[in-house]
Write an enzyme that holds these catalytic residues in place. Structure first.
Site, PDB file in Angstrom:
ATOM      1  N   ASN A  39     -26.371 -13.508  18.073  1.00 17.68           N
ATOM      2  CA  ASN A  39     -27.770 -13.914  18.307  1.00 17.68           C
ATOM      3  C   ASN A  39     -28.544 -12.915  19.170  1.00 17.68           C
ATOM      4  O   ASN A  39     -29.779 -12.976  19.250  1.00 17.68           O
ATOM      5  CB  ASN A  39     -27.849 -15.315  18.928  1.00 17.68           C
ATOM      6  N   ASP A  59     -27.768 -25.872  14.197  1.00 17.40           N
ATOM      7  CA  ASP A  59     -28.601 -24.890  13.484  1.00 17.40           C
ATOM      8  C   ASP A  59     -29.846 -25.561  12.900  1.00 17.40           C
ATOM      9  O   ASP A  59     -29.821 -26.746  12.583  1.00 17.40           O
ATOM     10  CB  ASP A  59     -27.766 -24.241  12.370  1.00 17.40           C
TER      11      ASP A  59
HETATM   12  C1  IPE Z   1     -25.196 -20.037  14.392  1.00 17.96           C
HETATM   13  O1  IPE Z   1     -26.467 -20.113  13.851  1.00 17.96           O
HETATM   14  C2  IPE Z   1     -25.291 -19.902  15.895  1.00 17.96           C
HETATM   15  C3  IPE Z   1     -25.799 -21.080  16.596  1.00 17.96           C
HETATM   16  C4  IPE Z   1     -26.136 -22.225  16.048  1.00 17.96           C
HETATM   17  C5  IPE Z   1     -25.906 -20.925  18.014  1.00 17.96           C
HETATM   18  P1  IPE Z   1     -27.233 -18.820  13.293  1.00 17.96           P
HETATM   19  O2  IPE Z   1     -28.570 -19.297  12.854  1.00 17.96           O
HETATM   20  O3  IPE Z   1     -27.209 -17.731  14.302  1.00 17.96           O
HETATM   21  O4  IPE Z   1     -26.305 -18.411  12.061  1.00 17.96           O
HETATM   22  P2  IPE Z   1     -26.640 -17.531  10.787  1.00 17.96           P
HETATM   23  O5  IPE Z   1     -27.253 -16.252  11.285  1.00 17.96           O
HETATM   24  O6  IPE Z   1     -27.593 -18.305   9.942  1.00 17.96           O
HETATM   25  O7  IPE Z   1     -25.314 -17.340  10.111  1.00 17.96           O
HETATM   26  C1  IPE Z   2     -30.280 -22.624  15.982  1.00 17.09           C
HETATM   27  O1  IPE Z   2     -31.492 -22.592  15.314  1.00 17.09           O
HETATM   28  C2  IPE Z   2     -30.419 -22.145  17.406  1.00 17.09           C
HETATM   29  C3  IPE Z   2     -29.778 -20.856  17.685  1.00 17.09           C
HETATM   30  C4  IPE Z   2     -29.127 -20.138  16.816  1.00 17.09           C
HETATM   31  C5  IPE Z   2     -29.908 -20.330  19.025  1.00 17.09           C
HETATM   32  P1  IPE Z   2     -32.033 -21.295  14.592  1.00 17.09           P
HETATM   33  O2  IPE Z   2     -32.951 -20.566  15.515  1.00 17.09           O
HETATM   34  O3  IPE Z   2     -30.934 -20.493  14.022  1.00 17.09           O
HETATM   35  O4  IPE Z   2     -32.896 -21.974  13.420  1.00 17.09           O
HETATM   36  P2  IPE Z   2     -33.050 -21.467  11.925  1.00 17.09           P
HETATM   37  O5  IPE Z   2     -31.672 -21.258  11.366  1.00 17.09           O
HETATM   38  O6  IPE Z   2     -33.825 -20.199  11.977  1.00 17.09           O
HETATM   39  O7  IPE Z   2     -33.776 -22.585  11.242  1.00 17.09           O
HETATM   40 MG    MG Z   3     -30.005 -20.487  12.227  1.00 14.53          MG
END
Ligand code: IPE
Ligand code: IPE
Ligand code: MG
Length: 225
Positions: free
Chosen positions: A61, A13
């Site tokens: 997602n 993340d």
């Molecule tokens: C969890 O991260 C999913 C992945 C890292 C693929 P998210 O960014 O989607 O999680 P939330 O929405 O902050 O809980």
């Molecule tokens: C994790 O990074 C990747 C996926 C969830 C696909 P994020 O896109 O969630 O990054 P933040 O949480 O917005 O920083």
């Molecule tokens: Mg995230």
């Protein structure tokens, strides 16, 4: 003292925040996130892990804007094209947890090809969680177990996507969020948890080694004493 972990899972993340901090488009954060995956896979080779599970795309997602989902899908396809040879040559067995059939046809074909190509490998199992949700997985497993007979911890676990993997020992989440976001809910029952503020594109094998060293110092009791 715990032995070294057999199975490590990572919630990757923080790509978006990594990009925002640099005034770059989110897509650039995802691109650097893929580079972090590539470098990590190279770095873990000597660590003797039996299994590594990476959360790449959750079932939630899909709530993101279509252009971000397109960027992620494009990066995934590019990664398979560019890195599969190296992954396969290193004896890695690829596995998908979740339901990757929801991605576009080209992605599905590339993923299926990668699974077939590495199916006979006997090195580390690399499970990529794609369109994965822990609650959905438990529901699917419960239905499958019920169709065959009684639902018990063992019959349900035998139908989870991770059924052929060692038990989860260590679950790491980057980017400072202290939640599971629907990842490996069943499997994390007795996993050790490790949270770091490092954003995913900055995560290296040294961070993983630190988490593993911390893990080695923990006393796992599994409810006993
Ligand atoms: C969890 O991260 C999913 C992945 C890292 C693929 P998210 O960014 O989607 O999680 P939330 O929405 O902050 O809980
Ligand atoms: C994790 O990074 C990747 C996926 C969830 C696909 P994020 O896109 O969630 O990054 P933040 O949480 O917005 O920083
Ligand atoms: Mg995230």
């Amino acid at each position: 003292m715990a032995d070294g972990p057999r199975h490590v899972a990572i919630i990757m993340d923080g790509n978006g925040r990594w990009a925002r901090q640099r005034h770059l488009p989110r897509a650039m954060g995802h691109k650097r996130g893929v580079e972090a995956v590539r470098n990590l896979l190279r770095g873990v080779r000597g660590m003797g892990l039996e299994a590594l599970t990476l959360y790449a795309f959750s079932s939630e997602n899909w709530r993101r804007p279509a252009d971000e989902i397109d960027d992620l899908t494009r990066l995934m396809k590019h990664f398979i094209r560019s890195d599969l040879d190296e992954i396969a040559a290193n004896g890695v067995r690829l596995k998908i947890i979740g339901d990757h059939s929801a991605f576009d046809e080209e992605a599905v074909a590339l993923i299926d090809g990668a699974l077939t190509r590495t199916a006979g490998n006997t090195g580390t199992t690399l499970a990529i969680a794609l369109n994965y949700g822990g609650q959905q997985e438990i529901v699917r497993a419960a239905r499958a177990a019920a169709a065959q007979g009684e639902i018990t911890e063992d019959t349900l676990a035998a139908h989870l996507d991770t059924a052929d993997m060692p038990p989860l020992d260590l679950l790491i989440r980057t980017s400072g969020e202290i939640r599971l976001s629907n990842f490996l809910l069943w499997q994390s029952a007795y996993a050790e948890l490790s949270f770091t503020d490092v954003l995913w594109p900055d995560f290296t094998v040294d961070h993983l080694r630190q988490a593993v060293a911390q893990f080695a110092g923990r006393e796992r009791r599994f409810g006993g004493r």
